[in-house]
Design an enzyme around this catalytic site. Structure first.
Site, PDB file in Angstrom:
ATOM      1  N   VAL A  36       0.823  -1.206   0.000  1.00  0.00           N
ATOM      2  CA  VAL A  36       0.000   0.000   0.000  1.00  0.00           C
ATOM      3  C   VAL A  36       0.862   1.264   0.000  1.00  0.00           C
ATOM      4  O   VAL A  36       1.944   1.306   0.587  1.00  0.00           O
ATOM      5  CB  VAL A  36      -0.960  -0.005   1.212  1.00  0.00           C
ATOM      6  CG1 VAL A  36      -0.201   0.143   2.533  1.00  0.00           C
ATOM      7  CG2 VAL A  36      -2.023   1.080   1.078  1.00  0.00           C
ATOM      8  N   ASN A  80      -2.529  -3.788  -5.495  1.00  0.00           N
ATOM      9  CA  ASN A  80      -1.889  -3.866  -4.182  1.00  0.00           C
ATOM     10  C   ASN A  80      -2.877  -4.265  -3.099  1.00  0.00           C
ATOM     11  O   ASN A  80      -4.085  -4.102  -3.244  1.00  0.00           O
ATOM     12  CB  ASN A  80      -1.301  -2.506  -3.806  1.00  0.00           C
ATOM     13  CG  ASN A  80      -2.377  -1.480  -3.466  1.00  0.00           C
ATOM     14  OD1 ASN A  80      -2.979  -0.904  -4.365  1.00  0.00           O
ATOM     15  ND2 ASN A  80      -2.630  -1.247  -2.186  1.00  0.00           N
ATOM     16  N   CYS A  81      -2.335  -4.783  -2.025  1.00  0.00           N
ATOM     17  CA  CYS A  81      -3.072  -4.901  -0.767  1.00  0.00           C
ATOM     18  C   CYS A  81      -2.251  -4.150   0.276  1.00  0.00           C
ATOM     19  O   CYS A  81      -1.530  -3.213  -0.074  1.00  0.00           O
ATOM     20  CB  CYS A  81      -3.301  -6.368  -0.392  1.00  0.00           C
ATOM     21  SG  CYS A  81      -1.789  -7.343  -0.191  1.00  0.00           S
ATOM     22  N   LYS A  82      -2.351  -4.511   1.512  1.00  0.00           N
ATOM     23  CA  LYS A  82      -1.578  -3.828   2.551  1.00  0.00           C
ATOM     24  C   LYS A  82      -0.096  -4.182   2.436  1.00  0.00           C
ATOM     25  O   LYS A  82       0.764  -3.302   2.388  1.00  0.00           O
ATOM     26  CB  LYS A  82      -2.129  -4.218   3.928  1.00  0.00           C
ATOM     27  CG  LYS A  82      -1.427  -3.578   5.112  1.00  0.00           C
ATOM     28  CD  LYS A  82      -2.108  -4.039   6.401  1.00  0.00           C
ATOM     29  CE  LYS A  82      -1.394  -3.506   7.639  1.00  0.00           C
ATOM     30  NZ  LYS A  82      -2.068  -3.972   8.890  1.00  0.00           N
ATOM     31  N   THR A 137      -2.382  -9.558  -2.838  1.00  0.00           N
ATOM     32  CA  THR A 137      -1.721  -9.141  -4.079  1.00  0.00           C
ATOM     33  C   THR A 137      -1.171 -10.342  -4.829  1.00  0.00           C
ATOM     34  O   THR A 137      -1.263 -10.419  -6.058  1.00  0.00           O
ATOM     35  CB  THR A 137      -0.586  -8.152  -3.754  1.00  0.00           C
ATOM     36  OG1 THR A 137      -1.149  -6.992  -3.130  1.00  0.00           O
ATOM     37  CG2 THR A 137       0.157  -7.728  -5.001  1.00  0.00           C
TER      38      THR A 137
END
Length: 538
Positions: free
Chosen positions: A227, A438-440, A446
């Protein structure tokens, strides 16, 4: 689906929480033994045997990972205490104990015991009393260790239907022109792991993900990353906003790098056009560790880089001589967010905060009236005009996206958790934009998106068509998906970020009705457990 093996093999398989659920036919200390039935003939069996060989290869390489992780972790904290002038005897005793274990014998219980000793010794030897401060110190010590490792390209290959495909993953540290990294702040060959929550110069865990066919021709590329938020810094602070801006500029530079012809033109002094479709996989609620504020950081930073009419966005990029050069980009970015975890798809959380964002971005991508009357406009219409051969694929994907959104199918699993995020990413690539997702952390959600894209791209390359909406994966498609999950580079990226391979998307919950559909999509519990790997360790 049943994994088989030529002849009858009995192979050692890591036991413990990481691989719970594997079919056990016998036991030794610390390992389970799995038997595979004999298969003799048939084209279908060739695919099964290839998958089984890959499974066995991965199993061999994974067997010792838990012990190596434990040893590395113990040594890192031994050195930290030694450097601080503390008593290392208890950590050293733990290291000596680990030396008595065999490969495959270390499970989550041992890691928990090690972590308890580490916590007690860091508190005692470094004089840290506050629990939160202690946790932060422990995390920082191991993060520094991971970030001091070299991150190199990951290249994997698979065969399917007699065709070979290459998966090329290039970390930010190797996004170079000649021998020079393109970014303002050098990586020096190292990585920025997902635990770098206060990092202000670089995006955590950023990679160029590319798929090539057996002739080496690119059939997909995009940027995957963590992120765009230094969420370890104070919320709403100017320091955190500046960090997000730096990360966003780095993402745009990486997107430009993914299009070598545009990068070359930009460095020669031309103003180039660049479109980016950012698809985030966060669940922005107060229940998800601050993902709502992270998404806000990311969206604000990316939107802030959009070029105003007649005013190109300026970026600094290092040329082949290592000199920073200002380049001009007519930049257009659209941002989406589609939650893909259990909270989003099983409990309906996080959508209220992103529906407006997604609606606005759909208008830019497909036109103001697309969801109402199906008339394609926006970036997609521009792409069809410039590149007529893409028309059929654009229409096909756009119509699926329209159906998903109008029926709100993206808000439920229904056998395909990433149905909208995957198609949005594929549409972005089809119309000539650079897809970013994206993710975190950039490794679990992802990584699953990365695998889903690769499976679909190979299907499209071989059949000429994208999958139908609401279609179940066939047995053959499950084998392809399983192969990609085990051999696409995702396990390597997970290990670089945490010290061990394993995807946290794979979960067994007290209520099975709350679980995502990956047991069904993979079709084999042993492969499901292998993909889960050692994610419970971290």
């Amino acid at each position: 689906m049943h994994i088989t093996n030529l002849g009858l093999h009995q192979v050692s398989f890591q036991s413990g929480d990481s691989y719970k659920g594997a079919e056990e036919t016998g036991k030794h200390k610390g390992v389970s033994v799995i038997s595979y039935q004999r298969v003799k003939n048939g084209e279908r069996n060739k695919g099964i045997e290839a998958l089984n060989r890959l499974y066995l290869q991965n199993q061999t390489s994974l067997t010792g990972k838990s012990l190596l992780f434990a040893r590395d972790r113990a040594e890192v904290f031994y050195e930290a205490i030694k450097l601080a002038g503390g008593d290392t005897s208890k950590i050293k005793a733990m290291m000596e104990r680990l030396d008595t274990y065999k490969l495959g014998e270390v499970n989550k219980r041992h890691i928990n015991e090690l972590n308890k000793v580490i916590s007690e010794e860091i508190r005692a030897q470094l004089g840290i009393k506050n629990k939160k401060e202690l946790q932060t110190k422990i995390k920082q010590i191991f993060t520094d260790y991971l970030n001091n490792k070299n991150w190199g390209p990951v290249n994997k290959n698979i065969s399917h239907h007699g065709k070979n495909y290459g998966f090329q993953l290039t970390p930010a540290s190797h996004m170079k022109i000649g021998n020079k990294n393109i970014f303002v702040k050098e990586y020096n060959g190292k990585g920025i792991c997902c635990a770098s929550t206060r990092e202000s110069d670089h995006i955590a865990n950023m990679w160029l993900s590319k798929v090539v066919d057996d002739e080496g021709k690119e059939i997909f590329s995009g940027i995957r990353h963590g992120v765009i938020s230094a969420y370890g810094l104070k919320k709403n602070s100017s320091e955190r906003a500046v960090a997000a801006r730096n990360k966003a500029e780095e993402l745009v530079s990486a997107a430009l790098y993914s299009r070598p012809e545009l990068l070359s033109q930009a460095l020669s002094g031309k103003t180039v056009d660049l479109k980016i479709v950012s698809t985030s996989l966060l669940t922005p609620t107060s229940l998800t560790g601050g993902e709502e504020s992270m998404l806000k950081d990311q969206v604000n930073a990316l939107k802030g880089l959009n070029s105003k009419r007649g005013e190109p966005t300026k970026l600094l990029i290092r040329n082949s001589d290592g000199l920073l050069k200002e380049v001009s980009v007519n930049l257009k970015v659209v941002t989406f967010n589609f939650g893909v975890n259990e909270l989003a798809l099983k409990m309906g959380l996080g959508w209220r905060n992103v529906d407006k964002l997604n609606d606005e971005s759909i208008c830019s991508l497909l036109g103001d009236n697309f969801l109402k009357n199906g008339v394609i406009g926006g970036w997609a219409a521009e792409a069809i005009e410039k590149n007529p051969p893409c028309k059929n694929d654009v229409i096909y994907l756009a119509n699926q996206i329209k159906e998903i959104i109008n029926k709100k199918l993206q808000k439920n699993d229904n056998g395909e958790p990433y149905k909208l995020s995957q198609r949005m990413t594929l549409l972005a690539y089809t119309i000539g934009a650079v897809p970013c997702w994206n993710c975190k952390s950039g490794k679990d959600r992802t990584g699953m998106q990365d695998a889903e894209i690769k499976r679909e791209i190979i299907r499209k390359h071989e059949t000429g068509q994208f999958s139908q909406l609401n279609s179940k994966l066939s047995s053959e498609e499950k084998r392809l998906f399983s192969t990609i999950l085990m051999n696409s580079g995702n396990m390597e990226i997970q290990e670089m970020n945490t010290g061990v391979p394993g995807n946290k998307v794979m979960k067994k919950l007290p209520l099975s009705s709350l679980e995502l559909s990956y047991s069904e999509r993979i079709g084999d519990s042993k492969i499901w457990n292998m993909v889960k790997g050692y994610s419970s360790f971290v």
